[in-house]
Write an enzyme that holds these catalytic residues in place. Sequence first.
Site, PDB file in Angstrom:
ATOM      1  N   CYS A   1      21.767  41.148 -15.545  1.00  0.00           N
ATOM      2  CA  CYS A   1      22.877  40.360 -14.964  1.00  0.00           C
ATOM      3  C   CYS A   1      24.130  41.219 -15.102  1.00  0.00           C
ATOM      4  CB  CYS A   1      23.061  39.041 -15.696  1.00  0.00           C
ATOM      5  SG  CYS A   1      21.551  38.125 -16.031  1.00  0.00           S
TER       6      CYS A   1
ATOM      7  N   GLY B   1      30.234  44.666 -14.379  1.00  0.00           N
ATOM      8  CA  GLY B   1      29.883  46.047 -14.654  1.00  0.00           C
ATOM      9  C   GLY B   1      30.386  46.649 -15.942  1.00  0.00           C
ATOM     10  N   GLY B   2      31.043  45.875 -16.794  1.00  0.00           N
ATOM     11  CA  GLY B   2      31.559  46.431 -18.041  1.00  0.00           C
ATOM     12  C   GLY B   2      30.458  46.923 -18.962  1.00  0.00           C
ATOM     13  N   LYS B   3      29.481  46.062 -19.245  1.00  0.00           N
ATOM     14  CA  LYS B   3      28.391  46.469 -20.132  1.00  0.00           C
ATOM     15  C   LYS B   3      27.517  47.532 -19.470  1.00  0.00           C
ATOM     16  CE  LYS B   3      28.311  42.042 -22.578  1.00  0.00           C
ATOM     17  NZ  LYS B   3      29.344  41.366 -21.748  1.00  0.00           N
TER      18      LYS B   3
ATOM     19  N   CYS C   1      28.776  34.805 -23.728  1.00  0.00           N
ATOM     20  CA  CYS C   1      30.152  34.685 -24.209  1.00  0.00           C
ATOM     21  C   CYS C   1      30.444  33.204 -24.427  1.00  0.00           C
ATOM     22  CB  CYS C   1      31.127  35.294 -23.210  1.00  0.00           C
ATOM     23  SG  CYS C   1      32.801  35.394 -23.872  1.00  0.00           S
TER      24      CYS C   1
ATOM     25  N   ASP D   1      18.113  38.875  -7.330  1.00  0.00           N
ATOM     26  CA  ASP D   1      18.106  37.881  -8.400  1.00  0.00           C
ATOM     27  C   ASP D   1      17.248  38.412  -9.548  1.00  0.00           C
ATOM     28  OD1 ASP D   1      17.567  35.615 -10.054  1.00  0.00           O
ATOM     29  OD2 ASP D   1      17.931  34.277  -8.359  1.00  0.00           O
TER      30      ASP D   1
END
Length: 518
Positions: free
Chosen positions: A331, A335-337, A454, A380
């Site tokens: 997921c 795009g940070g991780k 989160c 997905d």
Amino acid sequence: MTGPSESAGAPRGGRSDDAGRFTGGERSRDRGRPEHGERPGRRGDGPPREGRFGADRRGGARRPVRPAVDLPRQVAFEAIAAVHRDDAYANLVLPAMLREEGLTGRDAAFATELTYGTLRHTGTLDAIITDAAGRDVQRIDPPVRDALRLGTYQLLHTRVPAHAAVSSTVDLVRTVGPGATGFANAVLREVASRDVDGWVAKLAPSEETDPIGHLALAYSHPQWIVRAFAEALGGDLRETARLLIEDNERPPVHLCARPGLADPVALADEVGGAPGAFSPYAVYLSGGAPGELAAVTEGRAHVQDEGSQLVANALAVAPLDGPDGRWLDLCAGPGGKAGLLGALAAERGARLTAVEVAEHRARLVAQATRGLPVAVVHTDGRTVGADPKLPEGHFDRVLVDAPCTGLGSLRRRPESRWRRQPSDLPPLTRLQRELLTAALRAVRPGGLVAYVTCSPHTVETHVTVTEASRRCGFPVDFVDARPLLPAGMPGLGDGPTVQLWPQRHGTDAMFLAVLRRG
């Protein structure tokens, strides 16, 4: 997941200078600068500005200029109104308005303080306005209601002198609801008759008989969220209060120095920040516009909460037997991780497949991982086994950064606490279980899956992980996540999962479970 930061100006925990200019920190109080004082500030005697409140930006004739209202307050009002009227997000609309009006430095900081502070405290502000007005706040015309919220916030949570907060808000009401100026003046003068502690004492339920209700009004959170936080903290109401207080503070900006592309100490020197306390890649900023930093525009760093860095890095450092070259972010948007994992993969000769179901978010992932060994797949994540790009039993490390309520990042997204409802949980937790089950199908025997949310809500954390591991059809072992975080981190609990907290770690409230497929 991490979004645009609340930056735009001053450092956290600041105060007003001798001229009364705002220098940061939601809890500071403006001492009454001229443009925020008895008379609303004007832009000078030069030609009219052609900003949001001047020329018709479609190229037509000039609209009549509204009566003079201090521009930072006007921008704050427009941002708050957009959030309530259009379901906009403050961290998207406010920076655009600041740029459009050319507000920078202390003016931008003041507008940011007013916007985010008013949105965070909306629940308590509404209770106070209802009492002061003698009518339910929902019966007040929306533009007037938002102006009263802005004025009440100034009266109770800033150093703006009472007469300045009242007069500037009445001037604002004159532009958005001319027939309500007398009403607004009377309401605000009643609000000013008590400080915030006096209002809480009058309106909050008894701390002894209804502690959740008391905390909810005192610290401006919906009761169901306060109850969820208290449950996740083992019923400790004192620590729950500390969490709520932290939620109402302006959060710091965190950068992630990408491994192999930036050294965090050198980056901290470059941007005028400081190395992070826990993540080996974190840099703390005091404010500003991080998206405009050269390190960010050049792809050497990105904006990312330190907690997000820690949970992504935990997957990368977890011991693993056998091959270790095929990684999956199930997921990945925005795009940070994926950016951090992609940089780590580049150092270790691995490749990351980044999956994102929303097309526009897939484009963001591609942009965030440009130049890294990352293949972005627009699909997905639950199609593992049906999509040839997502074969079963293929990947060595899998991250599931599942969609969630976002209750762990309320300090960064102040409007979310009022938008989220308990009814959001069933569809989200079903999706979370399905994605985690898909991840367990995608990982090879002996491989690792990190489940991240989160949110500290136990239904999104422990219940989801337990149910998915029970139903997946494979033997699954929990890996103790605590040793995967930096040594010396306090308050990590008894394991094997880890819950990070703003009041303990200075991060968003990130949850981490690491599973090994048998």
